[in-house]
Design an enzyme around this catalytic site. Structure first.
Site, PDB file in Angstrom:
ATOM      1  N   HIS A 156       0.848  -1.191   0.000  1.00  0.00           N
ATOM      2  CA  HIS A 156       0.000   0.000   0.000  1.00  0.00           C
ATOM      3  C   HIS A 156       0.886   1.245   0.000  1.00  0.00           C
ATOM      4  O   HIS A 156       2.109   1.146   0.081  1.00  0.00           O
ATOM      5  CB  HIS A 156      -0.930  -0.034   1.226  1.00  0.00           C
ATOM      6  CG  HIS A 156      -2.293   0.523   0.944  1.00  0.00           C
ATOM      7  ND1 HIS A 156      -2.473   1.763   0.350  1.00  0.00           N
ATOM      8  CD2 HIS A 156      -3.538   0.041   1.169  1.00  0.00           C
ATOM      9  CE1 HIS A 156      -3.777   1.999   0.227  1.00  0.00           C
ATOM     10  NE2 HIS A 156      -4.446   0.965   0.705  1.00  0.00           N
ATOM     11  N   GLU A 228      -4.525   1.014 -13.299  1.00  0.00           N
ATOM     12  CA  GLU A 228      -5.563   2.047 -13.154  1.00  0.00           C
ATOM     13  C   GLU A 228      -4.832   3.340 -12.815  1.00  0.00           C
ATOM     14  O   GLU A 228      -4.378   3.523 -11.688  1.00  0.00           O
ATOM     15  CB  GLU A 228      -6.530   1.675 -12.027  1.00  0.00           C
ATOM     16  CG  GLU A 228      -7.305   0.393 -12.244  1.00  0.00           C
ATOM     17  CD  GLU A 228      -8.361   0.518 -13.322  1.00  0.00           C
ATOM     18  OE1 GLU A 228      -8.635   1.634 -13.781  1.00  0.00           O
ATOM     19  OE2 GLU A 228      -8.911  -0.527 -13.711  1.00  0.00           O
ATOM     20  N   CYS A 262      -9.076   9.975  -9.050  1.00  0.00           N
ATOM     21  CA  CYS A 262      -8.734   9.847 -10.475  1.00  0.00           C
ATOM     22  C   CYS A 262      -9.906  10.279 -11.350  1.00  0.00           C
ATOM     23  O   CYS A 262      -9.712  10.883 -12.399  1.00  0.00           O
ATOM     24  CB  CYS A 262      -8.329   8.420 -10.779  1.00  0.00           C
ATOM     25  SG  CYS A 262      -9.510   7.219 -10.193  1.00  0.00           S
TER      26      CYS A 262
HETATM   27  P1  NAP Z   1       1.771   6.674  -7.046  1.00  0.00           P
HETATM   28  O1  NAP Z   1       2.866   7.550  -6.609  1.00  0.00           O
HETATM   29  O2  NAP Z   1       1.954   5.923  -8.303  1.00  0.00           O
HETATM   30  O3  NAP Z   1       1.509   5.665  -5.823  1.00  0.00           O
HETATM   31  C1  NAP Z   1       0.535   4.655  -5.891  1.00  0.00           C
HETATM   32  C2  NAP Z   1       1.118   3.380  -5.283  1.00  0.00           C
HETATM   33  O4  NAP Z   1       2.164   2.917  -6.123  1.00  0.00           O
HETATM   34  C3  NAP Z   1       1.762   3.594  -3.921  1.00  0.00           C
HETATM   35  O5  NAP Z   1       1.584   2.430  -3.149  1.00  0.00           O
HETATM   36  C4  NAP Z   1       3.224   3.784  -4.270  1.00  0.00           C
HETATM   37  O6  NAP Z   1       4.086   3.516  -3.209  1.00  0.00           O
HETATM   38  C5  NAP Z   1       3.357   2.763  -5.366  1.00  0.00           C
HETATM   39  N1  NAP Z   1       4.450   2.938  -6.287  1.00  0.00           N
HETATM   40  C6  NAP Z   1       4.763   4.036  -7.018  1.00  0.00           C
HETATM   41  N2  NAP Z   1       5.833   3.781  -7.803  1.00  0.00           N
HETATM   42  C7  NAP Z   1       6.188   2.499  -7.573  1.00  0.00           C
HETATM   43  C8  NAP Z   1       7.226   1.657  -8.069  1.00  0.00           C
HETATM   44  N3  NAP Z   1       8.121   2.082  -8.978  1.00  0.00           N
HETATM   45  N4  NAP Z   1       7.316   0.404  -7.604  1.00  0.00           N
HETATM   46  C9  NAP Z   1       6.435  -0.037  -6.689  1.00  0.00           C
HETATM   47  N5  NAP Z   1       5.434   0.703  -6.175  1.00  0.00           N
HETATM   48  C10 NAP Z   1       5.313   1.961  -6.613  1.00  0.00           C
HETATM   49  O7  NAP Z   1       0.403   7.423  -7.166  1.00  0.00           O
HETATM   50  P2  NAP Z   1      -0.083   8.652  -6.289  1.00  0.00           P
HETATM   51  O8  NAP Z   1       0.442   9.873  -6.921  1.00  0.00           O
HETATM   52  O9  NAP Z   1       0.142   8.441  -4.861  1.00  0.00           O
HETATM   53  O10 NAP Z   1      -1.658   8.509  -6.528  1.00  0.00           O
HETATM   54  C11 NAP Z   1      -2.356   9.387  -7.296  1.00  0.00           C
HETATM   55  C12 NAP Z   1      -2.460   8.921  -8.730  1.00  0.00           C
HETATM   56  O11 NAP Z   1      -3.228   7.740  -8.774  1.00  0.00           O
HETATM   57  C13 NAP Z   1      -3.184   9.942  -9.572  1.00  0.00           C
HETATM   58  O12 NAP Z   1      -2.600  10.048 -10.840  1.00  0.00           O
HETATM   59  C14 NAP Z   1      -4.575   9.330  -9.698  1.00  0.00           C
HETATM   60  O13 NAP Z   1      -5.298   9.781 -10.806  1.00  0.00           O
HETATM   61  C15 NAP Z   1      -4.259   7.878  -9.742  1.00  0.00           C
HETATM   62  N6  NAP Z   1      -5.423   7.079  -9.367  1.00  0.00           N
HETATM   63  C16 NAP Z   1      -6.002   6.296 -10.316  1.00  0.00           C
HETATM   64  C17 NAP Z   1      -7.146   5.567 -10.015  1.00  0.00           C
HETATM   65  C18 NAP Z   1      -7.821   4.690 -11.039  1.00  0.00           C
HETATM   66  O14 NAP Z   1      -8.582   3.798 -10.649  1.00  0.00           O
HETATM   67  N7  NAP Z   1      -7.605   4.879 -12.333  1.00  0.00           N
HETATM   68  C19 NAP Z   1      -7.682   5.641  -8.733  1.00  0.00           C
HETATM   69  C20 NAP Z   1      -7.062   6.453  -7.801  1.00  0.00           C
HETATM   70  C21 NAP Z   1      -5.920   7.154  -8.121  1.00  0.00           C
HETATM   71  P3  NAP Z   1       4.706   4.699  -2.311  1.00  0.00           P
HETATM   72  O15 NAP Z   1       3.590   5.359  -1.602  1.00  0.00           O
HETATM   73  O16 NAP Z   1       5.619   3.974  -1.379  1.00  0.00           O
HETATM   74  O17 NAP Z   1       5.428   5.623  -3.237  1.00  0.00           O
END
Ligand code: NAP
Length: 473
Positions: A156, A228, A262
């Site tokens: 998470h 997603e 999102c």
């Molecule tokens: P994020 O940085 O990509 O983080 C999401 C999850 O991915 C976190 O658990 C993060 O861990 C992990 N993560 C990121 N890079 C990783 C890697 N290289 N290897 C393994 N795990 C990795 O996203 P966010 O910025 O927090 O969330 C917002 C984004 O999510 C927005 O762009 C939003 O639109 C999108 N979103 C999409 C949906 C959908 O259903 N389409 C729903 C909700 C949100 P850490 O926290 O440890 O970095």
């Protein structure tokens, strides 16, 4: 120590969490893989019963679960309670409907014998989830895959470890060990897990950056993945729209979860004859929102999830203004508030070369465009690297329905903000990712659709038989 709970209202570090060791990851993989083999022999109705009990446990623990969300990522308590209930609804849906979806389907065929598709589990899954809906995002993957019989490992977000732990504890009080294991993994460990032969797929909800990493790890290891990702959902207002409905829907669609969703409506595309009224009413509704303690049910504006998120949004707004955007409302500091509050803001006069025209704003900032024709609205809606959802408002629902078909997104809603329900598929196209979660489609993401053709004896006269029979020995 990367994982910690920091209350974005008080800025207090509530708790820190120990990183997971490689040995713990290995043990989890072993347990989950063993469970996969047990699940393959188990009647699906047993898991359906457990999932129903999990839904009941979620409701029993609703208060604690909701308060955890509010403390950890700042969500208004009423919205947190709503997320907990939706989490229970999704679990219940798959408990009630999942087993039927997995019944073998006969295929009409000219082949000799009876051909059937069987829906079987594939193995352990790696699930990577974001902080914005810490329970809902997890249950979207967990509930269908638990029914299917795919055990899951959860990584998470590093700022919602308490929510991850609490939900997993509730689930583990019913489901066997290994069904869903929450680990405090670093990125290298996630990649290693995806490459492990016991893991058969990866599901990520998050940013494009995170999606690209997980997609790459899955691709190079030939594993199935669902991604997603982000969205810049258009909210289109036609000249004949009922402006009372529009005004009420618009602020909610942008402000819900403090705009950190999102599928928040992020680009408001308004016909010129409705534009002035639209921005005035949006401003009026935004100005009524008052920051305060998100645990207080009277509070109407929650803080953003973290200091970093607020700072990033401020930078994006500053860049937009520097590039010529007008601040129609907002973009001021709440001097009396210590929490990570961002004043709801309306940006107008966005040119196509302004960075915000192509950048997702993950917070309470609305970007409003004025258009002079329906075609211009469609073209603008499609002028995005994202394609997640969108909505359209018009008195002519059938016309709205036809226009909805023209928009390049995975989901469109006519005369209503978006719904998220377990029977409706969720997901997008373009850089919003691929695959779907929820509905029957979501359930099929990590499944082996296996053909079994049974015949009493080969029939050498039909096509398949003829191919075999043509070989002389
Ligand atoms: P994020 O940085 O990509 O983080 C999401 C999850 O991915 C976190 O658990 C993060 O861990 C992990 N993560 C990121 N890079 C990783 C890697 N290289 N290897 C393994 N795990 C990795 O996203 P966010 O910025 O927090 O969330 C917002 C984004 O999510 C927005 O762009 C939003 O639109 C999108 N979103 C999409 C949906 C959908 O259903 N389409 C729903 C909700 C949100 P850490 O926290 O440890 O970095």
């Amino acid at each position: 120590m990367a994982y910690k709970t920091v209350n974005p209202y008080t800025n207090e570090v509530v708790r820190t969490f120990e990183d997971t060791t490689d040995a713990e990851l290995e043990k989890t993989l072993e347990t989950a893989h063993a469970l996969y083999k047990t699940f393959r022999k188990q009647d699906v109705s047993k898991r359906a019963d457990m999932l129903r009990e999990i839904a009941a446990k979620i409701r029993e623990n609703a208060k604690e679960l909701a308060e955890m969300l509010t403390v950890e990522m700042g969500k208004l308590i009423g919205e947190a309670e709503g997320e907990v209930e939706l989490t229970a609804i999704i679990a219940e849906y798959y408990a009630d409907n999942g087993p039927k979806m997995l019944e073998p389907q006969e295929i009409e065929t000219g082949a000799n014998g009876i051909a059937e598709l069987h829906y079987q589990s594939t193995g352990v899954l790696m699930m990577v989830e974001p902080w914005n809906f810490p329970y809902y995002q997890v249950i979207r993957v967990f509930a269908p895959n638990f029914i299917v019989g795919n055990p899951m490992i959860l990584k998470h977000a590093s700022n919602t470890p308490g929510s991850a732990e609490l939900l997993t504890d509730v689930i583990s009080s019913v489901a066997p060990e290994g069904s869903l294991t929450n680990l405090f993994l670093n990125y290298d460990q996630v990649e290693k897990a995806i490459g492990d032969p016991r893991v058969q797929g990866a599901a990520l909800t998050g940013s494009e950056r995170g999606g690209a990493s997980i997609g790459e790890a899955a691709g190079k290891n030939l594993k199935q993945a669902t991604l997603e990702l982000g969205g810049m959902d258009p909210f289109i207002v036609l000249s004949d729209a009922n402006m009372d409905i529009v005004a009420d829907a618009a602020w909610r669609a942008r402000i819900y979860n403090t705009g950190q969703e999102c599928t928040s409506s992020k680009r408001f595309i308004v016909m010129e004859d409705k534009y002035d009224e639209f921005v005035e009413r949006l401003k009026d509704n935004f100005s009524k929102l008052k920051p305060g303690n998100p645990l207080d049910p009277e509070t109407t504006l929650a803080p953003m999830n973290s200091k970093g998120a607020k700072e990033e949004l401020q930078e994006q707004v500053d860049e937009a203004v520097a590039a010529g955007a007008t601040v129609y409302y907002g973009n001021e500091k709440y001097e009396d508030e210590e929490g990570q509050f961002f004043m709801p803001t309306i940006l107008t006069d966005i040119t196509t070369d302004n960075p915000v025209h192509k950048t997702e704003l993950f917070g309470p900032v609305a970007v409003v465009y004025k258009v002079s024709s329906v075609q211009e609205a469609i073209d603008l809606a499609n002028d995005s690297q994202y394609g997640l959802g969108g909505s359209i408002y018009t008195a002519d629902t059938e016309r709205g329905y036809e226009i909805a078909k023209e928009i390049e997104t995975g989901m469109m809603f006519v005369n209503t903000p978006r719904y998220s329900l377990p029977e409706l598929p969720f997901g997008g196209v373009k850089r919003s990712g691929f695959g779907r979660e929820m509905s029957r489609t979501g359930m099929m993401a990590f499944i082996n659709e296996k053909l079994i053709l049974k015949a009493d004896a080969p029939d050498m006269d039909n096509l398949a038989g003829a191919l075999i029979a043509s070989q002389e020995i």
